[in-house]
Structures are given as structure tokens and as C-alpha cells.
Design a protein around this motif. Structure first.
Motif, PDB file in Angstrom:
ATOM      1  N   ARG A 231       0.713  -1.253   0.085  1.00  0.00           N
ATOM      2  CA  ARG A 231       0.040  -0.275  -0.090  1.00  0.00           C
ATOM      3  C   ARG A 231       0.929   1.333  -0.076  1.00  0.00           C
ATOM      4  N   ALA A 232       1.940   1.282   0.832  1.00  0.00           N
ATOM      5  CA  ALA A 232       2.705   2.443   0.973  1.00  0.00           C
ATOM      6  C   ALA A 232       3.590   2.679  -0.343  1.00  0.00           C
ATOM      7  N   ASN A 235       0.831   4.168  -2.876  1.00  0.00           N
ATOM      8  CA  ASN A 235      -0.023   5.486  -2.480  1.00  0.00           C
ATOM      9  C   ASN A 235       0.440   6.593  -3.239  1.00  0.00           C
ATOM     10  N   GLN A 236       1.855   6.651  -3.588  1.00  0.00           N
ATOM     11  CA  GLN A 236       2.219   7.863  -4.666  1.00  0.00           C
ATOM     12  C   GLN A 236       3.410   6.904  -5.390  1.00  0.00           C
ATOM     13  N   ARG A 237       2.586   6.601  -6.608  1.00  0.00           N
ATOM     14  CA  ARG A 237       3.107   5.783  -7.524  1.00  0.00           C
ATOM     15  C   ARG A 237       4.745   6.027  -7.972  1.00  0.00           C
ATOM     16  N   GLY A 244       8.876   6.029  -0.704  1.00  0.00           N
ATOM     17  CA  GLY A 244       7.463   5.164  -0.180  1.00  0.00           C
ATOM     18  C   GLY A 244       7.380   4.788   0.992  1.00  0.00           C
ATOM     19  N   VAL A 248       5.775   6.083   5.896  1.00  0.00           N
ATOM     20  CA  VAL A 248       5.029   5.531   6.293  1.00  0.00           C
ATOM     21  C   VAL A 248       5.624   4.665   7.627  1.00  0.00           C
TER      22      VAL A 248
END
Length: 294
Positions: A231-232, A235-237, A244, A248
Motif C-alpha cells: 500500500r505504501a 500510495n504515490q506511484r 514510499g 509510513v
């Protein structure tokens, strides 16, 4: 065939039933009923339903697909959230003696208990025409709770089906692709245009079958860490993996640790999450889990 011949599946019969009960479509439930017998037959074929199978159907609506399932399977449990549809289901399914109807939110139903009680603990097959807004929570709930399921055949929004089977480096590849492919092998069985539904949705749909792995080809030592990482990463591809993950804090994976593990895996420090395969994500997560324990 274990039941009578299905009578629903064409627009005339669907309209007749809806008018009889003065049914009003509920937008909050994302209701779109199938009105194409060819598509219904494709779903049954894709799901490979036989007289040996027990089926859990999610969102039966007025019972259109339920009739087809009940005619092919040993038994069906149909789970419908909309109370207004329950009397309709009792009407349209009255001739089918192998169907149980549950009026409940599927996310609150113990599907493992249904498999135990109805199928002696053996894996069931899940078939559904899912509202688009709840597709991911339902499918991931089945996987993460390790419900005994051999396959999941669902009608979903076309772009969601594309995401489920997408590979690294493509625009559709993301967290859903990796989550689905960790647990199952996806296969798009049919594309379905909007005119096959009532009311007609604004987007195209697809029937996708997910064959659930009995023994997954890759194994994460810490699934929560793996999916938190995935997910992390998406979140910002456009961020590199190290940026990334380090953003988190609850993952506890620093930039330095990311670079170290990437080096061990023979990957460049500048790699982005969208370039990693499922196998590489799992290898990274397993290495990270070991380092975080020390």
C-alpha cells in the motif's frame, strides 16, 4: 440439473417481478440486475458449477443468477443485504429446495461457518454480481479471513477486473493486483456491456474468476507487513520504493534499510514499487521482517 429450469434472465420477466412488488432500486446498494441469459450462462460456465459444488452467492438481487446456480449446484446460500428483496427472493426461488436465503451484510457473515455447516468444511465456490463500491472489501475479506473457498467468480467493473490481473510496469498494476495474485490466479472470462443490466450502469463490466491457491506459490512470513509495504509503495506511484516506505512510520523501514535489502536482492536503489513483481515484494518483505526482529 437439481432444480427447475430458470425463468428469470430476460427483461420482460424481470420487469414483471419488479412491478409486482413495486420494487425501488437503492442507489446505496449499487443495484444492477442482469437481464441477459447468455451472460448468465457464461458466468455458470466460468464458475464451473457442478452437482458436487456448494455455492455462496453474494447479492442475489431478485434471484436471477440464483436460479441458474441452484439448477447446477448441490446447494446455494444467497446473501442479500436489501430487506426489500427478501420477499421477492422467496417468490422467485420457491421451487428451488436447495437454496438458503440470508438477509445480512456479507461483511458481517461468518462464511467459514457456512462452509462447515453446509459443505462439511470443504471449500465452497463464491459467485457474485458485486456492487462496484464494495468489490475490494468483499474479495479481500474472503482472502484475509482464509475462508475455505476454491474459486471466486464475480461480475465487477471492467477496470477493476483489469487491475486484478495486471502485471508490473502497466498502468493498471497496483495494490489490488498484488493482493489478488498473492492469494489466487485471476482470469477474465467475459466482458459484459452496460446494456446487459437493469438499470444500465455507466461503465462496462467483466466476469473474472479467481482460482484460490491451496498452496500459494510465494509465502510472506508477515502478511500484514507485506500488504502494508505494498500500500505504501502505491500510495504515490512515482516515488521510489525507499521514499514510499520511509514515509509510513508504522512500517519501521528506513531508507537505509530499504537500500540495503534492495542491494541484497540485486535491485537498484532507485527502483519504484510499480516495477517490482509479487515475488520481489515478498522477498523484500521477508528480508525486512528478519531485520526488524533483530
Amino acid at each position: 440439473m437439481t432444480g427447475p429450469i430458470p425463468t428469470l434472465g430476460n427483461p420482460r420477466n424481470t420487469i414483471e417481478i419488479l412491478n409486482k412488488y413495486r420494487f425501488v432500486f437503492q442507489k446505496k446498494y449499487g443495484q444492477n440486475f442482469l437481464i441477459d441469459t447468455h451472460v448468465l450462462e457464461k458466468i455458470i460456465k466460468a464458475a464451473d458449477i457442478t452437482e458436487q459444488d456448494y455455492v455462496v452467492e453474494i447479492g442475489p438481487g431478485i434471484g436471477t443468477m440464483t436460479q441458474y446456480l441452484a439448477s447446477s449446484a448441490a446447494g446455494v446460500t444467497a446473501i442479500e443485504i436489501d430487506r426489500a428483496l427478501i420477499p421477492i427472493l422467496h417468490d422467485t426461488l420457491q421451487e428451488y429446495k436447495n437454496v438458503d436465503i440470508i438477509n445480512e451484510d456479507v461483511l458481517k457473515v461468518d462464511l467459514g461457518k457456512i462452509a462447515d455447516e453446509k459443505n462439511n468444511g470443504r471449500p465452497v465456490k463464491v459467485v457474485a454480481n458485486l456492487p462496484y463500491y464494495i468489490t475490494t472489501p468483499i474479495i479481500m475479506g474472503l482472502f484475509e479471513k482464509h475462508v475455505p473457498v476454491s474459486s471466486i467468480t464475480v461480475m465487477v467493473q471492467k477496470e477493476v477486473a483489469d487491475r486484478m490481473q495486471a502485471g508490473p510496469g502497466t498502468k493498471d498494476y497496483g495494490a489490488l493486483s498484488l493482493a489478488v495474485q498473492y492469494y489466487a490466479l485471476p482470469y477474465i472470462a467475459a466482458n459484459v456491456p452496460p446494456n446487459c443490466f437493469m438499470p444500465r450502469p455507466g461503465v462496462g463490466s467483466a466476469v473474472i474468476r479467481l482460482d484460490v491457491y491451496e498452496h500459494p506459490p510465494v509465502h510472506a512470513e508477515d502478511e500484514a507487513l507485506l500488504f502494508g509495504m505494498i500500500r505504501a509503495s502505491f500510495n504515490q506511484r512515482r516515488k521510489t520504493l525507499q521514499n514510499g516506505l520511509s514515509h509510513v512510520s508504522e512500517l519501521g523501514i528506513s531508507k537505509e534499510l530499504t537500500v540495503r535489502i534492495l542491494e541484497e536482492l540485486g535491485l537498484p536503489a532507485s527502483v519504484r514499487g510499480e516495477a517490482l513483481t509479487l515475488e520481489q515484494f515478498v522477498a523484500f518483505a521477508n528480508q525486512a521482517a528478519r531485520y526488524l526482529k533483530t
